[in-house]
Design a protein around this motif. Structure first.
Motif, PDB file in Angstrom:
ATOM      1  N   LEU A  86     -16.080 -29.287 -44.808  1.00 38.35           N
ATOM      2  CA  LEU A  86     -16.240 -29.220 -43.186  1.00 38.35           C
ATOM      3  C   LEU A  86     -17.367 -28.469 -42.928  1.00 38.35           C
ATOM      4  CD1 LEU A  86     -12.460 -27.945 -42.588  1.00 38.35           C
ATOM      5  CD2 LEU A  86     -13.244 -30.240 -42.158  1.00 38.35           C
ATOM      6  N   VAL A  87     -17.933 -27.666 -43.740  1.00 36.67           N
ATOM      7  CA  VAL A  87     -19.202 -27.004 -43.704  1.00 36.67           C
ATOM      8  C   VAL A  87     -20.061 -27.948 -44.707  1.00 36.67           C
ATOM      9  CG1 VAL A  87     -20.437 -24.966 -43.567  1.00 36.67           C
ATOM     10  CG2 VAL A  87     -18.116 -25.043 -42.762  1.00 36.67           C
ATOM     11  N   PRO A  88     -21.313 -28.475 -44.284  1.00 40.16           N
ATOM     12  CA  PRO A  88     -22.164 -28.895 -45.193  1.00 40.16           C
ATOM     13  C   PRO A  88     -22.839 -27.941 -46.047  1.00 40.16           C
ATOM     14  CG  PRO A  88     -22.443 -30.282 -43.260  1.00 40.16           C
ATOM     15  CD  PRO A  88     -21.775 -28.820 -42.905  1.00 40.16           C
ATOM     16  N   ARG A  89     -23.293 -28.231 -47.162  1.00 46.13           N
ATOM     17  CA  ARG A  89     -23.951 -27.148 -48.031  1.00 46.13           C
ATOM     18  C   ARG A  89     -24.986 -26.602 -47.449  1.00 46.13           C
ATOM     19  NH1 ARG A  89     -26.355 -24.033 -49.599  1.00 46.13           N
ATOM     20  NH2 ARG A  89     -27.139 -23.272 -51.777  1.00 46.13           N
ATOM     21  N   GLU A  90     -25.772 -27.300 -46.966  1.00 42.80           N
ATOM     22  CA  GLU A  90     -27.330 -27.045 -46.463  1.00 42.80           C
ATOM     23  C   GLU A  90     -27.154 -25.998 -45.174  1.00 42.80           C
ATOM     24  OE1 GLU A  90     -26.230 -31.302 -44.766  1.00 42.80           O
ATOM     25  OE2 GLU A  90     -26.133 -30.226 -46.713  1.00 42.80           O
ATOM     26  N   ARG A  91     -25.842 -26.065 -44.533  1.00 47.16           N
ATOM     27  CA  ARG A  91     -25.872 -25.169 -43.432  1.00 47.16           C
ATOM     28  C   ARG A  91     -25.363 -23.732 -43.879  1.00 47.16           C
ATOM     29  NH1 ARG A  91     -23.261 -28.700 -38.659  1.00 47.16           N
ATOM     30  NH2 ARG A  91     -25.018 -30.209 -38.374  1.00 47.16           N
ATOM     31  N   VAL A  92     -25.184 -23.369 -45.300  1.00 48.30           N
ATOM     32  CA  VAL A  92     -24.859 -22.176 -45.637  1.00 48.30           C
ATOM     33  C   VAL A  92     -25.942 -21.604 -46.133  1.00 48.30           C
ATOM     34  CG1 VAL A  92     -23.337 -20.867 -47.262  1.00 48.30           C
ATOM     35  CG2 VAL A  92     -22.270 -23.017 -46.134  1.00 48.30           C
ATOM     36  N   LEU A  93     -26.504 -20.183 -45.589  1.00 45.88           N
ATOM     37  CA  LEU A  93     -27.645 -19.601 -45.845  1.00 45.88           C
ATOM     38  C   LEU A  93     -26.944 -18.128 -46.790  1.00 45.88           C
ATOM     39  CD1 LEU A  93     -29.904 -20.054 -42.880  1.00 45.88           C
ATOM     40  CD2 LEU A  93     -29.606 -21.694 -44.767  1.00 45.88           C
ATOM     41  N   ILE A  94     -27.347 -17.996 -47.840  1.00 42.64           N
ATOM     42  CA  ILE A  94     -26.970 -16.993 -48.722  1.00 42.64           C
ATOM     43  C   ILE A  94     -28.264 -16.185 -49.175  1.00 42.64           C
ATOM     44  CG2 ILE A  94     -25.921 -16.508 -50.781  1.00 42.64           C
ATOM     45  CD1 ILE A  94     -24.278 -18.844 -51.060  1.00 42.64           C
ATOM     46  N   ASP A  95     -28.154 -14.892 -48.755  1.00 46.44           N
ATOM     47  CA  ASP A  95     -29.344 -13.869 -49.183  1.00 46.44           C
ATOM     48  C   ASP A  95     -28.215 -12.887 -49.853  1.00 46.44           C
ATOM     49  OD1 ASP A  95     -30.887 -12.161 -49.467  1.00 46.44           O
ATOM     50  OD2 ASP A  95     -31.195 -11.434 -47.372  1.00 46.44           O
ATOM     51  N   ALA A  96     -28.498 -13.230 -51.610  1.00 45.93           N
ATOM     52  CA  ALA A  96     -27.690 -12.544 -52.562  1.00 45.93           C
ATOM     53  C   ALA A  96     -28.191 -11.001 -52.633  1.00 45.93           C
ATOM     54  CB  ALA A  96     -27.932 -13.217 -53.911  1.00 45.93           C
ATOM     55  N   GLN A  97     -29.545 -10.689 -52.289  1.00 48.19           N
ATOM     56  CA  GLN A  97     -29.865  -9.300 -52.502  1.00 48.19           C
ATOM     57  C   GLN A  97     -29.174  -8.631 -51.313  1.00 48.19           C
ATOM     58  OE1 GLN A  97     -31.890  -8.260 -54.809  1.00 48.19           O
ATOM     59  NE2 GLN A  97     -32.087  -6.151 -53.664  1.00 48.19           N
ATOM     60  N   ALA A  98     -29.015  -8.841 -50.205  1.00 50.70           N
ATOM     61  CA  ALA A  98     -28.411  -8.478 -48.992  1.00 50.70           C
ATOM     62  C   ALA A  98     -27.077  -8.480 -49.148  1.00 50.70           C
ATOM     63  CB  ALA A  98     -29.248  -8.689 -47.685  1.00 50.70           C
ATOM     64  N   ARG A  99     -26.343  -9.343 -49.943  1.00 47.12           N
ATOM     65  CA  ARG A  99     -24.992  -9.715 -49.721  1.00 47.12           C
ATOM     66  C   ARG A  99     -24.480 -10.284 -48.488  1.00 47.12           C
ATOM     67  NH1 ARG A  99     -22.098  -4.962 -53.529  1.00 47.12           N
ATOM     68  NH2 ARG A  99     -23.200  -5.386 -55.423  1.00 47.12           N
ATOM     69  N   ARG A 100     -25.224 -11.082 -48.037  1.00 43.17           N
ATOM     70  CA  ARG A 100     -25.239 -11.629 -46.442  1.00 43.17           C
ATOM     71  C   ARG A 100     -25.164 -13.194 -46.601  1.00 43.17           C
ATOM     72  NH1 ARG A 100     -29.034 -10.428 -41.259  1.00 43.17           N
ATOM     73  NH2 ARG A 100     -27.763 -11.612 -39.532  1.00 43.17           N
ATOM     74  N   VAL A 101     -24.323 -13.779 -45.862  1.00 45.15           N
ATOM     75  CA  VAL A 101     -24.070 -15.282 -45.581  1.00 45.15           C
ATOM     76  C   VAL A 101     -24.157 -15.618 -44.209  1.00 45.15           C
ATOM     77  CG1 VAL A 101     -22.657 -17.221 -46.243  1.00 45.15           C
ATOM     78  CG2 VAL A 101     -22.823 -15.115 -47.763  1.00 45.15           C
ATOM     79  N   ILE A 102     -24.764 -16.647 -43.824  1.00 46.86           N
ATOM     80  CA  ILE A 102     -24.731 -17.036 -42.532  1.00 46.86           C
ATOM     81  C   ILE A 102     -24.281 -18.694 -42.619  1.00 46.86           C
ATOM     82  CG2 ILE A 102     -26.062 -17.875 -40.589  1.00 46.86           C
ATOM     83  CD1 ILE A 102     -27.744 -15.397 -41.258  1.00 46.86           C
ATOM     84  N   VAL A 103     -23.326 -18.877 -41.710  1.00 55.74           N
ATOM     85  CA  VAL A 103     -22.888 -20.366 -41.728  1.00 55.74           C
ATOM     86  C   VAL A 103     -23.559 -20.605 -40.263  1.00 55.74           C
ATOM     87  CG1 VAL A 103     -20.752 -21.906 -41.667  1.00 55.74           C
ATOM     88  CG2 VAL A 103     -20.697 -19.739 -43.007  1.00 55.74           C
ATOM     89  N   GLN A 104     -24.057 -21.712 -40.308  1.00 58.31           N
ATOM     90  CA  GLN A 104     -24.806 -22.492 -39.252  1.00 58.31           C
ATOM     91  C   GLN A 104     -23.922 -23.497 -38.828  1.00 58.31           C
ATOM     92  OE1 GLN A 104     -28.478 -23.806 -40.810  1.00 58.31           O
ATOM     93  NE2 GLN A 104     -29.793 -21.952 -40.031  1.00 58.31           N
ATOM     94  N   ARG A 105     -23.536 -23.232 -37.314  1.00 58.08           N
ATOM     95  CA  ARG A 105     -22.606 -24.057 -36.729  1.00 58.08           C
ATOM     96  C   ARG A 105     -23.060 -24.695 -35.498  1.00 58.08           C
ATOM     97  NH1 ARG A 105     -17.117 -20.927 -37.148  1.00 58.08           N
ATOM     98  NH2 ARG A 105     -16.242 -22.647 -36.353  1.00 58.08           N
ATOM     99  N   ASP A 106     -22.514 -25.886 -35.132  1.00 58.63           N
ATOM    100  CA  ASP A 106     -22.598 -26.227 -33.786  1.00 58.63           C
ATOM    101  C   ASP A 106     -21.202 -26.739 -33.311  1.00 58.63           C
ATOM    102  OD1 ASP A 106     -23.409 -27.775 -31.496  1.00 58.63           O
ATOM    103  OD2 ASP A 106     -24.230 -29.450 -32.527  1.00 58.63           O
ATOM    104  N   ARG A 107     -20.773 -25.610 -32.529  1.00 57.16           N
ATOM    105  CA  ARG A 107     -19.310 -25.651 -32.017  1.00 57.16           C
ATOM    106  C   ARG A 107     -18.992 -26.789 -31.130  1.00 57.16           C
ATOM    107  NH1 ARG A 107     -16.033 -21.392 -33.117  1.00 57.16           N
ATOM    108  NH2 ARG A 107     -17.051 -19.645 -34.231  1.00 57.16           N
ATOM    109  N   ASP A 108     -20.210 -27.213 -30.350  1.00 55.09           N
ATOM    110  CA  ASP A 108     -19.897 -28.272 -29.338  1.00 55.09           C
ATOM    111  C   ASP A 108     -19.722 -29.430 -30.076  1.00 55.09           C
ATOM    112  OD1 ASP A 108     -20.320 -26.565 -27.425  1.00 55.09           O
ATOM    113  OD2 ASP A 108     -22.436 -27.009 -27.156  1.00 55.09           O
ATOM    114  N   ALA A 109     -20.240 -29.823 -31.437  1.00 54.20           N
ATOM    115  CA  ALA A 109     -19.939 -31.097 -32.106  1.00 54.20           C
ATOM    116  C   ALA A 109     -18.650 -30.949 -32.973  1.00 54.20           C
ATOM    117  CB  ALA A 109     -21.431 -31.209 -32.941  1.00 54.20           C
ATOM    118  N   GLU A 110     -18.373 -29.688 -33.125  1.00 49.95           N
ATOM    119  CA  GLU A 110     -17.214 -29.365 -34.263  1.00 49.95           C
ATOM    120  C   GLU A 110     -15.966 -30.036 -33.684  1.00 49.95           C
ATOM    121  OE1 GLU A 110     -17.277 -25.467 -35.413  1.00 49.95           O
ATOM    122  OE2 GLU A 110     -18.901 -25.760 -36.931  1.00 49.95           O
ATOM    123  N   GLY A 111     -15.690 -29.640 -32.569  1.00 45.46           N
ATOM    124  CA  GLY A 111     -14.529 -29.929 -31.711  1.00 45.46           C
ATOM    125  C   GLY A 111     -13.395 -28.748 -32.036  1.00 45.46           C
TER     126      GLY A 111
END
Length: 432
Positions: free
Chosen positions: A370-395
């Motif tokens: 459901l979430v492509p790999r390239e849209r998941v940004l991981i900063d292991a040093q800061a222990r932070r994850v950002i999931v890039q989403r396009d809610r209009d296209a998701e439904g």
């Protein structure tokens, strides 16, 4: 079987008088006859004796293989070998040929059965390592002879006073079956030095107990009809036998004493050569071909290039023997080095944990594609994850499913921050 069981015997020897001079003497003779009858009964070769020697040999062998002192002591208590040995001693005291013959036959049968049982157990055992209990029975000394003599004296006293508790102590102090099991171990494993040493220990204990029994029995007027020539023959035989037996025992004791002295000197000289904070981890000192062989490991702050040569020179000077020294030096860590290594290990462990968490979060977020790999940004040093989403296209339904996946990943890793990010039109262009 021929012997005392088939013919009457008495306490006076081959030519004992059937009549005593008075009632008191007759009473003493009767008491000695009862004691001899008891000794002769314990020296019989019967099913009970064979069963006990089989059990004792099995217990002793298993105890030696697993180096269990308690099990070995159990074998000493079960062993019936004290019976024929005491019979041999009393037979020599009274010069009763039937009792001597019976005791020797029983003793020989017991020795053979014990060795055969031990050989079978050791041959079947997958473990054939040399244990401390085995090694302890391969170097008999004059001290063992002394223990056996005193034990024999105590054993005769126990028999005459019917003190079974004393006999238990004698059986423990003068081990008879464990040396036979050690002989079997030497035969099975090809260690003839073990076999010969253990055989010498068994022979030492057997003869010392028997001769002590002979002396005490004569002092208690067993064999009153024996002449001075008989007494002289007994004393001469005992002295000669013990004298011959004492030669290898004295040599063994001298060798052990030399090794103890050599170890003490080597330990002292090595401590002088080492630094203040250095320490000895292991040390083995032995005498081989009139030379002192030293092997060991020391922990040092700084490596000493001439440690082996200097120690060999001091050993040669103090002991007047050639020294072969092989001391391995290992650098010991300082407190600062230990702390640095601990911090480094903690840092490595933390990074490894973050990598594991990153993989687990990524696998949880991309489940079902459901979430492509390239849209998941991981900063292991800061222990932070950002999931890039396009809610209009998701439904609506896909968006709800992604929200549930994100919430589940956040709940599973509360120490991480998992956020949703907007996918703008400029971001794909930048990715290209």
């Amino acid at each position: 079987m021929p012997g005392l069981g088939d013919a009457p015997f008495n306490a006076g020897g081959r030519r004992a008088a059937q009549k005593e001079n008075n009632e008191a003497a007759g009473g003493d003779a009767h008491g000695r006859s009862l004691i001899l009858a008891s000794v002769a009964r314990d020296a019989r070769l019967d099913q009970k004796f064979l069963l006990l020697i089989i059990l004792a040999a099995a217990i002793a062998t298993l105890g030696l293989l697993q180096s269990s002192t308690a099990v070995v002591i159990g074998a000493m208590l079960v062993s019936p070998l004290m019976g024929p040995i005491m019979g041999l001693g009393f037979g020599l005291a009274t010069i009763e040929s039937n009792l001597i013959r019976r005791s020797l036959v029983t003793l020989a049968a017991g020795v053979a059965v014990a060795i055969l049982v031990a050989v079978l157990i050791i041959w079947l055992s997958p473990i054939k390592d040399v244990t401390p209990e085995l090694r302890a029975r391969t170097q008999p000394t004059l001290l063992d002879l002394g223990v056996a003599v005193v034990g024999g004296i105590a054993g005769v006293y126990a028999i005459m006073r019917k003190l079974s508790g004393v006999m238990v102590g004698v059986a423990i102090a003068t081990a008879l079956v464990p040396p036979l099991s050690t002989v079997a171990f030497g035969l099975v494993t090809g260690r003839m030095d073990f076999a010969l040493g253990a055989a010498l220990l068994f022979l030492t204990n057997t003869l010392a107990i028997a001769f002590a029994a002979t002396i005490v029995a004569r002092l208690n007027h067993f064999g009153p009809s024996l002449t001075r020539q008989h007494t002289a023959m007994q004393v001469t035989g005992i002295v000669i036998a013990l004298g011959i037996l004492s030669i290898p025992l004295a040599l063994s004791l001298n060798g052990i004493a030399r090794e103890v002295r050599a170890r003490t000197i080597v330990q002292s000289e090595l401590n002088r050569l080492l630094g203040k904070d250095d320490r000895v981890d292991s040390l083995n000192v032995r005498i081989e071909n009139d030379a002192v062989a030293v092997d060991g490991v020391v922990l040092v702050d700084q490596y000493a290039a001439r440690l082996n040569d200097d120690l060999a020179a001091k050993v040669r000077r103090e002991l007047d023997r050639a020294g072969r020294v092989n001391i391995v030096q290992l650098r010991q860590q300082t407190n600062a080095a230990v702390q640095f290594e601990e911090r480094l290990n903690q840092r490595i462990a933390t990074l490894e944990q973050r990598d594991d968490d990153s993989r687990a979060i990524l696998a949880g977020l991309t489940v079902g594609d459901l979430v492509p790999r390239e849209r998941v940004l991981i900063d292991a040093q800061a222990r932070r994850v950002i999931v890039q989403r396009d809610r209009d296209a998701e439904g609506e339904q896909v968006a709800a499913a992604i929200d549930r996946i994100t919430a589940s990943a956040q709940a599973g890793h509360p120490q991480w921050l998992i956020q949703n990010g907007s996918l703008t039109a400029a971001e794909p262009a930048a990715a290209e």
